[in-house]
Scaffold this motif. Structure first.
Motif: not given
Length: 67
Positions: A21-25, A32-35, A43-50, A52-59
């Motif tokens: 959460a800190r890494k993506i502001y 927790s809600y997402y999980e 879409v913007e949050m999905l890109r930020a998650l991908a 930071v996590l080193g994966c693709s949005t498609d994954y």
């Protein structure tokens, strides 16, 4: 698909919900809600998650099995 993959990748890279959460502001509660599948990331949050996590949005979306 997002809830399971998000949690699995986050744990794989060794981040807590609060650290991610800190890494993506955002807040730990949002992660927790997402999980839990209670909310879907924008879409913007999905890109930020991908990023930071080193994966693709498609994954995260379940469109591919390659991170």
């Amino acid at each position: 698909m997002i809830p399971e993959r998000l949690k699995a990748v986050r744990e794989h890279v060794g981040l807590s919900q609060a650290e991610l959460a800190r890494k993506i502001y955002t807040t730990q509660q949002i992660i927790s809600y997402y999980e839990a599948g209670d909310r879907q990331p924008s879409v913007e949050m999905l890109r930020a998650l991908a990023d930071v996590l080193g994966c693709s949005t498609d994954y995260l979306l379940g469109r591919t099995d390659e991170r």
